[in-house]
Design an enzyme around this catalytic site. Structure first.
Site, PDB file in Angstrom:
ATOM      1  N   LYS A  22       0.844  -1.209   0.000  1.00  0.00           N
ATOM      2  CA  LYS A  22       0.000   0.000   0.000  1.00  0.00           C
ATOM      3  C   LYS A  22       0.871   1.247   0.000  1.00  0.00           C
ATOM      4  O   LYS A  22       0.643   2.178  -0.778  1.00  0.00           O
ATOM      5  CB  LYS A  22      -0.895   0.001   1.258  1.00  0.00           C
ATOM      6  CG  LYS A  22      -1.554   1.348   1.534  1.00  0.00           C
ATOM      7  CD  LYS A  22      -2.428   1.314   2.764  1.00  0.00           C
ATOM      8  CE  LYS A  22      -1.748   1.549   4.082  1.00  0.00           C
ATOM      9  NZ  LYS A  22      -1.400   2.955   4.381  1.00  0.00           N
ATOM     10  N   ASN A  23       1.869   1.279   0.868  1.00  0.00           N
ATOM     11  CA  ASN A  23       2.636   2.510   1.051  1.00  0.00           C
ATOM     12  C   ASN A  23       3.646   2.768  -0.064  1.00  0.00           C
ATOM     13  O   ASN A  23       4.302   3.811  -0.087  1.00  0.00           O
ATOM     14  CB  ASN A  23       3.319   2.518   2.426  1.00  0.00           C
ATOM     15  CG  ASN A  23       2.297   2.705   3.537  1.00  0.00           C
ATOM     16  OD1 ASN A  23       1.121   2.986   3.276  1.00  0.00           O
ATOM     17  ND2 ASN A  23       2.733   2.542   4.778  1.00  0.00           N
ATOM     18  N   CYS A 126      -5.039  12.672  13.119  1.00  0.00           N
ATOM     19  CA  CYS A 126      -5.555  11.330  12.873  1.00  0.00           C
ATOM     20  C   CYS A 126      -5.363  10.499  14.129  1.00  0.00           C
ATOM     21  O   CYS A 126      -4.779  10.966  15.107  1.00  0.00           O
ATOM     22  CB  CYS A 126      -4.897  10.684  11.667  1.00  0.00           C
ATOM     23  SG  CYS A 126      -3.291  10.011  11.986  1.00  0.00           S
ATOM     24  N   ARG A 131       0.558  14.369  13.482  1.00  0.00           N
ATOM     25  CA  ARG A 131       1.045  14.201  12.114  1.00  0.00           C
ATOM     26  C   ARG A 131       1.027  15.485  11.277  1.00  0.00           C
ATOM     27  O   ARG A 131       0.289  15.607  10.297  1.00  0.00           O
ATOM     28  CB  ARG A 131       0.268  13.094  11.404  1.00  0.00           C
ATOM     29  CG  ARG A 131       0.386  11.777  12.140  1.00  0.00           C
ATOM     30  CD  ARG A 131      -0.246  10.631  11.406  1.00  0.00           C
ATOM     31  NE  ARG A 131       0.524  10.192  10.252  1.00  0.00           N
ATOM     32  CZ  ARG A 131       0.116   9.237   9.422  1.00  0.00           C
ATOM     33  NH1 ARG A 131      -1.038   8.665   9.611  1.00  0.00           N
ATOM     34  NH2 ARG A 131       0.870   8.871   8.420  1.00  0.00           N
ATOM     35  N   ASP A 316       4.799   0.549  11.937  1.00  0.00           N
ATOM     36  CA  ASP A 316       3.610  -0.099  11.369  1.00  0.00           C
ATOM     37  C   ASP A 316       3.479  -1.568  11.778  1.00  0.00           C
ATOM     38  O   ASP A 316       2.509  -2.228  11.409  1.00  0.00           O
ATOM     39  CB  ASP A 316       3.618   0.015   9.837  1.00  0.00           C
ATOM     40  CG  ASP A 316       3.375   1.445   9.367  1.00  0.00           C
ATOM     41  OD1 ASP A 316       2.932   2.275  10.178  1.00  0.00           O
ATOM     42  OD2 ASP A 316       3.633   1.719   8.179  1.00  0.00           O
ATOM     43  N   ARG A 408      -8.634  -0.823   4.573  1.00  0.00           N
ATOM     44  CA  ARG A 408      -7.778   0.213   3.988  1.00  0.00           C
ATOM     45  C   ARG A 408      -6.431  -0.376   3.577  1.00  0.00           C
ATOM     46  O   ARG A 408      -5.804   0.123   2.648  1.00  0.00           O
ATOM     47  CB  ARG A 408      -7.522   1.337   5.000  1.00  0.00           C
ATOM     48  CG  ARG A 408      -8.748   2.125   5.334  1.00  0.00           C
ATOM     49  CD  ARG A 408      -8.380   3.301   6.181  1.00  0.00           C
ATOM     50  NE  ARG A 408      -7.384   4.120   5.494  1.00  0.00           N
ATOM     51  CZ  ARG A 408      -6.774   5.155   6.020  1.00  0.00           C
ATOM     52  NH1 ARG A 408      -7.059   5.531   7.256  1.00  0.00           N
ATOM     53  NH2 ARG A 408      -5.896   5.848   5.349  1.00  0.00           N
TER      54      ARG A 408
HETATM   55  N1  EPU Z   1       6.490  14.609  10.835  1.00  0.00           N
HETATM   56  C1  EPU Z   1       6.509  15.933  11.192  1.00  0.00           C
HETATM   57  N2  EPU Z   1       6.313  16.879  10.208  1.00  0.00           N
HETATM   58  C2  EPU Z   1       6.108  16.528   8.917  1.00  0.00           C
HETATM   59  C3  EPU Z   1       6.087  15.168   8.553  1.00  0.00           C
HETATM   60  C4  EPU Z   1       6.297  14.218   9.546  1.00  0.00           C
HETATM   61  O1  EPU Z   1       6.698  16.274  12.358  1.00  0.00           O
HETATM   62  O2  EPU Z   1       5.944  17.422   8.090  1.00  0.00           O
HETATM   63  C5  EPU Z   1       6.692  13.585  11.876  1.00  0.00           C
HETATM   64  C6  EPU Z   1       5.460  12.704  12.052  1.00  0.00           C
HETATM   65  O3  EPU Z   1       4.500  13.308  12.897  1.00  0.00           O
HETATM   66  C7  EPU Z   1       6.064  11.460  12.629  1.00  0.00           C
HETATM   67  C8  EPU Z   1       7.399  11.373  11.895  1.00  0.00           C
HETATM   68  O4  EPU Z   1       7.689  12.690  11.439  1.00  0.00           O
HETATM   69  O5  EPU Z   1       6.309  11.636  13.986  1.00  0.00           O
HETATM   70  C9  EPU Z   1       7.447  10.422  10.740  1.00  0.00           C
HETATM   71  O6  EPU Z   1       6.356  10.637   9.882  1.00  0.00           O
HETATM   72  P1  EPU Z   1       6.424  10.309   8.320  1.00  0.00           P
HETATM   73  O7  EPU Z   1       6.352  11.577   7.557  1.00  0.00           O
HETATM   74  O8  EPU Z   1       7.569   9.401   8.051  1.00  0.00           O
HETATM   75  O9  EPU Z   1       5.059   9.496   8.109  1.00  0.00           O
HETATM   76  P2  EPU Z   1       4.129   9.514   6.836  1.00  0.00           P
HETATM   77  O10 EPU Z   1       4.919   9.700   5.612  1.00  0.00           O
HETATM   78  O11 EPU Z   1       2.970  10.401   7.082  1.00  0.00           O
HETATM   79  C10 EPU Z   1       4.330   6.959   6.286  1.00  0.00           C
HETATM   80  C11 EPU Z   1       3.387   5.805   6.194  1.00  0.00           C
HETATM   81  C12 EPU Z   1       2.897   5.427   7.585  1.00  0.00           C
HETATM   82  C13 EPU Z   1       4.108   5.068   8.429  1.00  0.00           C
HETATM   83  C14 EPU Z   1       5.100   6.232   8.451  1.00  0.00           C
HETATM   84  C15 EPU Z   1       6.383   5.920   9.201  1.00  0.00           C
HETATM   85  C16 EPU Z   1       2.332   5.974   4.030  1.00  0.00           C
HETATM   86  C17 EPU Z   1       1.096   6.219   3.240  1.00  0.00           C
HETATM   87  N3  EPU Z   1       2.248   6.145   5.350  1.00  0.00           N
HETATM   88  O12 EPU Z   1       3.567   8.026   6.853  1.00  0.00           O
HETATM   89  O13 EPU Z   1       2.066   4.283   7.430  1.00  0.00           O
HETATM   90  O14 EPU Z   1       3.712   4.744   9.732  1.00  0.00           O
HETATM   91  O15 EPU Z   1       5.445   6.604   7.096  1.00  0.00           O
HETATM   92  O16 EPU Z   1       7.022   4.827   8.635  1.00  0.00           O
HETATM   93  O17 EPU Z   1       3.358   5.626   3.480  1.00  0.00           O
HETATM   94  C18 EPU Z   1       0.244   2.870   7.880  1.00  0.00           C
HETATM   95  O18 EPU Z   1       0.451   2.342   6.774  1.00  0.00           O
HETATM   96  O19 EPU Z   1      -0.537   2.365   8.729  1.00  0.00           O
HETATM   97  C19 EPU Z   1       0.938   4.112   8.204  1.00  0.00           C
HETATM   98  C20 EPU Z   1       0.526   4.930   9.166  1.00  0.00           C
END
Ligand code: EPU
Length: 431
Positions: A22-23, A126, A131, A316, A408
């Site tokens: 998915k990701n 969320c 996030r 995850d 999802r």
């Molecule tokens: N963060 C910030 N500011 C930002 C972006 C991120 O503070 O602008 C923080 C987040 O709050 C978190 C950390 O940085 O504490 C890491 O977040 P990241 O940006 O890596 O997460 P994401 O890209 O929103 C993806 C996956 C998540 C997975 C995370 C971490 C997808 C669609 N989602 O989310 O997957 O947990 O990376 O590996 O790729 C899931 O599939 O259930 C899921 C939540």
């Protein structure tokens, strides 16, 4: 609303085909916005998030075509989908859609890159934490976009196009890295991303962008260099296997006992997860076609884990591993460092008889001799599947409500588990 009913106590034996990730699929689909030509993706999982993103992309003017099943396809084979963004007809991603799936915020970068402007709703909070998207917006600014926040929307403009720049992320961010890659691929000049996410899904996106004509080096390491190219062209790419789905079924097998081959996944994608399962007492063997998990007779040992960016233990898989540890012979400590509120499953696991205490970002799990079936409620995607894992080993019947969370991110979960001997069924409302 559907429920899932599980009667615990059956061992799992058989083969579980691992779906496309998915990701990885989500950012790859979004990358189709970067070209006027067709991007063909193979092995796209049949998931609600994929369906929702198709709706969002359609709203921007992306056409898609799903190929029919071909003779000889694996029984649970991913879909092949053509995406064509010849004309981007709308540069706005509305709140109603973005708030339903955070990853859709990532359309910002390719739409600005192609159109010089984009207006994308801020996704909001969320279930697993606040996030924010500040790093994503910072990355776009480093690439020359002007960002304003207006009425809950991020409005990005770059009338003369994006230009290369240096982006240093204060914290590893998967979405930030995807955004930077998509923004920089067609920017004027070169970009250097420091402290980039090393997740395999980032490398998959970079591989696909390179097939589309981008010049990206170093994806999968903390430093990525991108030499901007004028435009990208069409390509064909296969979505990489879902390491989180594979890790989840590995934990199902470790929990229930038995012998399961996770077909189509490479151990290197989920080494930290497999190491933890092995320390807990299951046997993990890499085979030609995938990874085999075996546990016969032996009990489960307690194992401490701390979540971390790749190659560390994935956040995850945290909920799923906690479910496994509820039956360990002793006390384990599970520390969550990525998201501040990712312990929603604790109270639901307690309904099944688990003993878990929270101490800040650590859950202290005191393994119990037996779990007992109960009605429970899914709170987010990974939390919901942790309840399924616990239910596989619980005495009697468990029903999991709000399974739309599961849909999802898990393709044909009941079918895959049932094929290995689990007693799992979906009950539709009124059924
Ligand atoms: N963060 C910030 N500011 C930002 C972006 C991120 O503070 O602008 C923080 C987040 O709050 C978190 C950390 O940085 O504490 C890491 O977040 P990241 O940006 O890596 O997460 P994401 O890209 O929103 C993806 C996956 C998540 C997975 C995370 C971490 C997808 C669609 N989602 O989310 O997957 O947990 O990376 O590996 O790729 C899931 O599939 O259930 C899921 C939540």
């Amino acid at each position: 609303m559907d429920r899932i009913r599980i009667i615990g106590g059956q061992k799992l034996n058989g083969v579980i085909p691992v779906s496309g990730a998915k990701n990885a699929a989500l950012p790859l689909m979004i990358a189709s916005l970067l070209t006027r030509e067709t991007l063909t993706l193979d092995n796209v999982p049949r998931l609600n998030d994929v369906g929702l993103l198709i709706r969002i992309l359609t709203n921007h003017g992306v056409d898609h075509m799903i190929a029919g099943k071909r003779p000889g396809d694996r029984p649970i084979a991913g879909q092949t989908i053509d995406f064509n963004a010849k004309n981007i007809v709308d540069t706005t991603a509305p709140y109603e859609l973005v708030s339903r799936m955070r990853a859709s915020f990532w359309v910002l970068a390719p739409i600005v890159a192609r159109m010089g402007e984009a207006k994308v709703s801020l996704p909001g909070g969320c279930a697993i934490g606040t996030r924010p998207v500040d790093y994503l917006l910072m990355a776009m600014e480093r690439l020359g976009a002007k960002i304003e926040i207006e009425n809950g929307y991020a409005v990005a403009t770059a009338p003369k196009g994006l230009r290369g720049g240096e982006i240093t992320f204060p914290k590893v961010t998967v979405g930030g890295t995807h955004t930077a890659l998509m923004g920089a691929a067609t920017a004027h000049g070169s970009t250097l991303i420091r402290n980039a996410a090393c997740e395999p899904e980032v490398r998959d996106l970079a591989d696909c962008l390179n097939k589309m004509g981008a010049k990206i080096r170093g994806a999968g390491t903390p430093e990525i260099e991108i030499e901007g190219v004028g435009s990208l062209h069409g390509a064909r790419h296969t979505v990489l296997p879902d390491r989180i789905e594979a890790g989840t079924y590995a934990m199902c097998a470790a929990m229930a006992g038995g012998d399961v081959l996770l077909d189509g996944v490479d151990a290197g994608l989920l080494q930290a997860g497999l190491d933890a399962i092995e320390s807990a007492g299951a046997k993990v063997t890499s085979e030609r076609d995938g990874v085999r998990i075996t546990r016969n007779g032996s009990g489960l040992a307690p194992v401490d884990v701390t979540t971390a960016p790749f190659p560390g233990f994935p956040t995850d898989l945290q909920a799923q591993f906690m479910a496994l540890m509820t039956r360990a012979d002793g006390v384990s400590r599970i520390t969550e460092t990525i998201f501040e509120n990712r312990f929603m499953h604790v109270q639901e696991l307690a309904r099944l008889g688990a003993h878990i205490r929270l101490d800040g970002e650590t859950a202290i799990v005191d393994g119990v001799k037996a779990l007992k079936g109960a009605p429970v409620m899914a709170t987010d995607l990974r939390a919901s599947v942790s309840l399924v894992i616990a239910a596989l080993a619980a005495e009697g019947e468990t029903t999991v409500r709000r399974v739309y969370h599961l849909d999802r991110g898990f393709e044909q979960l009941e079918q895959k588990l049932r094929a290995c001997g689990a007693q799992v069924e979906r009950i539709s409302e009124g059924g």
